[in-house]
Write a protein that holds these residues in place. Structure first.
Motif, PDB file in Angstrom:
ATOM      1  N   ILE A  40      -2.413  -9.862   0.300  1.00 41.54           N
ATOM      2  CA  ILE A  40      -2.710 -10.042  -0.632  1.00 41.54           C
ATOM      3  C   ILE A  40      -3.206 -12.186  -1.411  1.00 41.54           C
ATOM      4  O   ILE A  40      -2.439 -13.088  -0.645  1.00 41.54           O
ATOM      5  N   MET A  44      -9.366 -11.601  -2.239  1.00 40.43           N
ATOM      6  CA  MET A  44      -9.572 -10.051  -2.517  1.00 40.43           C
ATOM      7  C   MET A  44      -9.779  -9.031  -3.942  1.00 40.43           C
ATOM      8  O   MET A  44     -10.159  -8.505  -4.622  1.00 40.43           O
ATOM      9  N   MET A  61      -8.723  -4.140  -0.494  1.00 37.70           N
ATOM     10  CA  MET A  61      -7.709  -4.235  -0.445  1.00 37.70           C
ATOM     11  C   MET A  61      -6.757  -3.582   0.756  1.00 37.70           C
ATOM     12  O   MET A  61      -5.235  -4.149   1.030  1.00 37.70           O
ATOM     13  N   TYR A  77       0.840  -2.767  -4.764  1.00 39.05           N
ATOM     14  CA  TYR A  77       0.621  -3.719  -3.529  1.00 39.05           C
ATOM     15  C   TYR A  77       1.548  -5.093  -3.351  1.00 39.05           C
ATOM     16  O   TYR A  77       1.623  -5.367  -4.995  1.00 39.05           O
TER      17      TYR A  77
END
Length: 172
Positions: A40, A44, A61, A77
């Motif tokens: 991450i 993004m 993602m 996430y």
């Protein structure tokens, strides 16, 4: 008999426990970087906009690290990185959906208000057209002096005598 065995067991367990502490703090010992979860980063998160559908979020993602069976509209996430024995760093973001559309998210990142302009790292090069006089096969056969196989076999027969069937001649 019990006291020496207990002392030996205690000494062995302390020695084994201290080995990991000693080996982790030795200079020059390589320790592996441990990365887990979905990578991450801020770029993004900046691409996610309200009312995006789940498919668009999957493209940006990737698939979520965890999905809750009780909360189908929540995607989590999680990214964890522990470089070379240093303390672990963890980042987390949770996306919330309503009717297959993004309605909000929370976590360690905040979206930017500016539109995202992502430059492509790829470049396009225009090549001039090639002029090919002969094919590869023509070049190879030209090296051996065989210019045109098809026309040479038709124009000059190998055996000009007609074939006859010699069934009437006796065999010796």
């Amino acid at each position: 008999m019990g006291k020496p065995l207990f002392s030996l067991t205690l000494l062995a367990s302390l020695t084994l426990a201290s080995c990991s502490t000693i080996l982790n703090n030795l200079p020059g010992v390589y320790t592996v970087d441990v990365q887990q979860g979905n990578m991450i980063d801020q770029s993004m998160i900046d691409q996610i906009r309200p009312n995006m559908n789940k498919r668009q979020v999957l493209y940006i993602m990737g698939s979520p690290m965890t999905t809750d069976a009780f909360h189908q509209n929540r995607w989590d996430y999680i990214y964890s990185n522990q470089p070379g024995g240093e303390p672990r760093m963890q980042k987390k973001i949770t996306l919330f959906f309503d009717d297959d559309r993004v309605v909000g998210f929370q976590g360690d990142f905040k979206p930017s208000a500016l539109p995202v302009i992502k430059e492509s790292p790829e470049t396009t090069v225009d090549l001039p057209p090639r002029e090919i006089d002969k094919t590869l096969w023509e070049k190879i056969t030209g090296l051996f002096g065989i210019d045109n196989i098809d026309s040479s076999t038709e124009s000059s027969p190998v055996n000009s005598e007609p074939r006859t069937n010699n069934l009437d001649t006796p065999m010796n």
